[in-house]
Write an enzyme that holds these catalytic residues in place. Structure first.
Site, short mmCIF file in Angstrom:
data_model
loop_
_atom_site.label_atom_id
_atom_site.label_comp_id
_atom_site.label_asym_id
_atom_site.label_seq_id
_atom_site.Cartn_x
_atom_site.Cartn_y
_atom_site.Cartn_z
CB CYS A 58 3.15 -31.87 1.58
SG CYS A 58 2.80 -32.02 -0.18
CG ASN A 74 4.14 -28.04 2.66
OD1 ASN A 74 3.25 -28.17 2.11
ND2 ASN A 74 4.18 -27.23 3.69
#
Length: 596
Positions: free
Chosen positions: A101, A202
């Site tokens: 991510c 993330n």
């Protein structure tokens, strides 16, 4: 109804909000202008950092039966592809760990969503399966546009017009298991009794199953298979005040890696886990707008000046009063992911206070010093091996040339001719330059070897193009263990370095010599900052031990997003290490409710 509790209520909750010792105590409070100037979306040439950055505190599946070098458990089955599944060509040939991510947040710019859009372009290497942006409009409503595909495929002018406002967050994601379903694409938005909140994450939570089981026992209903949704439920059920204290309360229950940005009706919040596994930086545009991003390359594109990292264990709250920093919780020594410098981040980024370009260049120099070989030319496996190859060539005094040309226009599926082409996937991506290779002793530098699949095909490709000798130099230590902190690595049975010695790998991939970057040399390079990095994938020693029988391999995706149990996607879970006390979520009711 918005949560109107002010910062002055900080003394009421029972949390210990001690000043973060790594944050300068006399740092100025950043006040954002009420009427920011309209920014230019046409970036100038990014400025170089005026002072040299220094370190801050901050795959082929083998059938050979060898003893494991990593105390990872007995093995989980791996994904088995149908011969008719064309995507298998690309999954097998793209033999690298995957960063899952990239996140971005913007506060105080009238074109916040468009800046997020550009920043996500710069972070596209961190995830190509889906993208999304959430913006807060003038009516304080959180509006979201998400989609499957690249940033340029998800967004256009009309989509961005739907996202007005001076406050926005964005996300790009990568997934491996199943298909990339739209409902798993972040940022996620949820309503709770005091308003709405959006989040982009993330990382990877190693206690996801336990948290989800507990929440479901208490009545929570989950719409996705993402561990990020757990964070939203924890925030919604928290009794803490004000809003950002709910984030602190939720994060105290999380274990693993997370760099997150949150957005509410009037605030942008950035959070980094206490170990600082994944990067997150703060910058500022000339009009005073505050920007958070996974890498500094995103700041460069939108003309934001890098100010500093979000420190491990820190919560940064941005609103009309400026930027306020809080210590999330007492945190141990940082354990920043060394693979950000080896592979994930772009060379033009500064990650954990150090230039990625400079790190990779030195990795190549070390290889040339510690594993020299007589050669005529040095080439790289593009793109991630280029800088290390430049360092190797410079140190060895041998010319660097482009012996492999990478196609940047390869899609995910191709129709192969009926007469099968050997190494089809690799040949679509990489083309050898015969004029550079023919009759030459070639050193080829790559960033890592995971399964060994791609490396063996590349060696064969080079020799078919006339290379007299092929010597592989790998700008990382051997990968022997899976990552649980937001990196998609295979299970231990698929990691070739966990099953073979260096000489056995050399024979397997067919090169004339093979050498890896020694782990001791890597740590020596990092000097006093060496203990601040995580080397779990090279050693099997985990800073945060997984506490469940199986841990999700990827942080933001698990099943097909439509139906099926958590176990239904083969290979989406990796076994936890056995040399620890395993938390089995032993209550049968919890486990069965999770599976149903």
């Amino acid at each position: 109804m918005a949560d109107t509790t002010s910062f002055s209520a900080l003394s009421k909750p029972s949390y210990s909000l001690k000043p973060n010792p790594q944050i300068p105590q006399k740092a100025p409070l950043f006040i954002l202008p009420k009427t920011p100037q309209k920014p230019s979306l046409f970036p100038q040439k990014p400025s170089l950092f005026p002072q040299k950055p220094c370190l801050s505190h901050t795959t082929h599946k083998t059938h050979i039966s060898l003893s494991s070098k990593n105390p990872i458990s007995d093995l989980v089955s791996t994904n088995k592809k149908s011969p008719d599944d064309l995507s298998s060509y690309f999954d097998d040939d793209d033999d690298k760990p995957r960063e899952e991510c990239g996140v971005v947040g913007v506060y105080g710019d009238p074109e916040a969503s468009r800046l997020c859009y550009l920043a996500l372009h710069a972070l596209q290497h961190r995830g190509q399966e889906g993208a999304g942006i959430v913006a807060v409009n003038e009516n304080k409503v959180l509006q979201s546009v998400t989609g499957v595909g690249l940033v340029s495929e998800v967004f256009n002018e009309s989509k961005l017009d739907q996202l007005p406002g001076d406050l926005a967050i964005g996300h790009v994601r990568y997934s491996t298991a199943g298909s990339s379903m739209l409902k798993n694409v972040q940022p996620f938005v949820a309503g709770y009794r005091f308003g709405s909140v959006g989040v982009a994450h993330n990382g990877n939570l190693v206690n996801y199953r336990k948290l989800r089981a507990t929440l479901e026992d208490n009545g929570s209903i989950f719409n996705t298979s993402s561990d990020t949704e757990v964070v939203l439920h924890l925030i919604a059920t928290s009794k803490a005040r004000p809003f950002f204290m709910r984030i602190v309360d939720a994060c105290e229950k999380l274990e693993g890696a997370y760099s997150m940005v949150f957005v509410t009706e009037d605030k942008l919040v950035a959070v980094r886990d206490p170990f600082g596994f994944r990067p997150l930086v703060m910058g500022r545009r000339s009009n005073g707008a505050v920007v958070f991003a996974s890498e500094t390359c995103a700041l460069d594109l939108i003309e934001a000046t890098y100010e500093r990292e979000v420190y491990p264990g820190e919560v940064l709250v941005v609103d009309k009063d400026g930027v306020q920093s809080l210590c999330l919780m007492p945190h141990p020594e940082p354990k920043q992911c060394i693979f950000e410098h080896i592979y994930f981040s772009l060379p033009n980024s500064v990650v954990f206070g150090r230039s990625v370009y400079e790190s990779r260049h030195v990795f190549g120099e070390i290889l040339a010093t510690e594993a020299p070989v007589d050669c005529d030319v040095v080439i790289a496996v593009p793109d991630s091996g280029v800088v290390a190859a430049l360092g190797y060539a410079a140190k060895a005094g041998v010319p660097f040339q482009q012996g492999l040309i990478r196609s940047h226009y390869v899609g995910r599926t191709f129709i192969e001719p009926s007469q099968k082409i050997r190494d089809f996937g690799v040949k679509l991506k990489l083309s050898p330059v015969r004029g550079v290779l023919e009759g030459k002793r070639v050193v080829v530098v790559d960033d890592s070897i995971v399964r060994g699949t791609t490396s063996s095909k590349i060696v064969r490709l080079l020799k078919e193009a006339g290379a007299k000798e092929v010597h592989m130099r790998i700008a990382s230590p051997p990968i022997i263990a899976s990552c649980y902190y937001g990196v998609d690595t295979p299970s231990s049975e698929e990691l070739i370095s966990n099953r073979m010695s260096v000489e056995e790998i050399r024979e397997f991939i067919g090169c004339d010599s093979l050498a890896f970057l020694p782990l001791d040399s890597l740590k020596k390079l990092l000097g006093d900052e060496s203990p601040s990095f995580c080397y779990a994938c090279f050693s099997g020693n985990y800073p945060v031990q997984p506490k469940e029988v199986k841990v999700k391999r990827v942080g933001d995706f698990m099943d097909d997003g439509l139906n099926g149990s958590l176990e239904s996607i083969d290979g989406s879970w990796v076994q936890a290490p056995l040399n620890q006390e395993v938390h089995k979520v032993s209550e049968v009711g919890k486990l069965s409710s999770l599976q149903n």
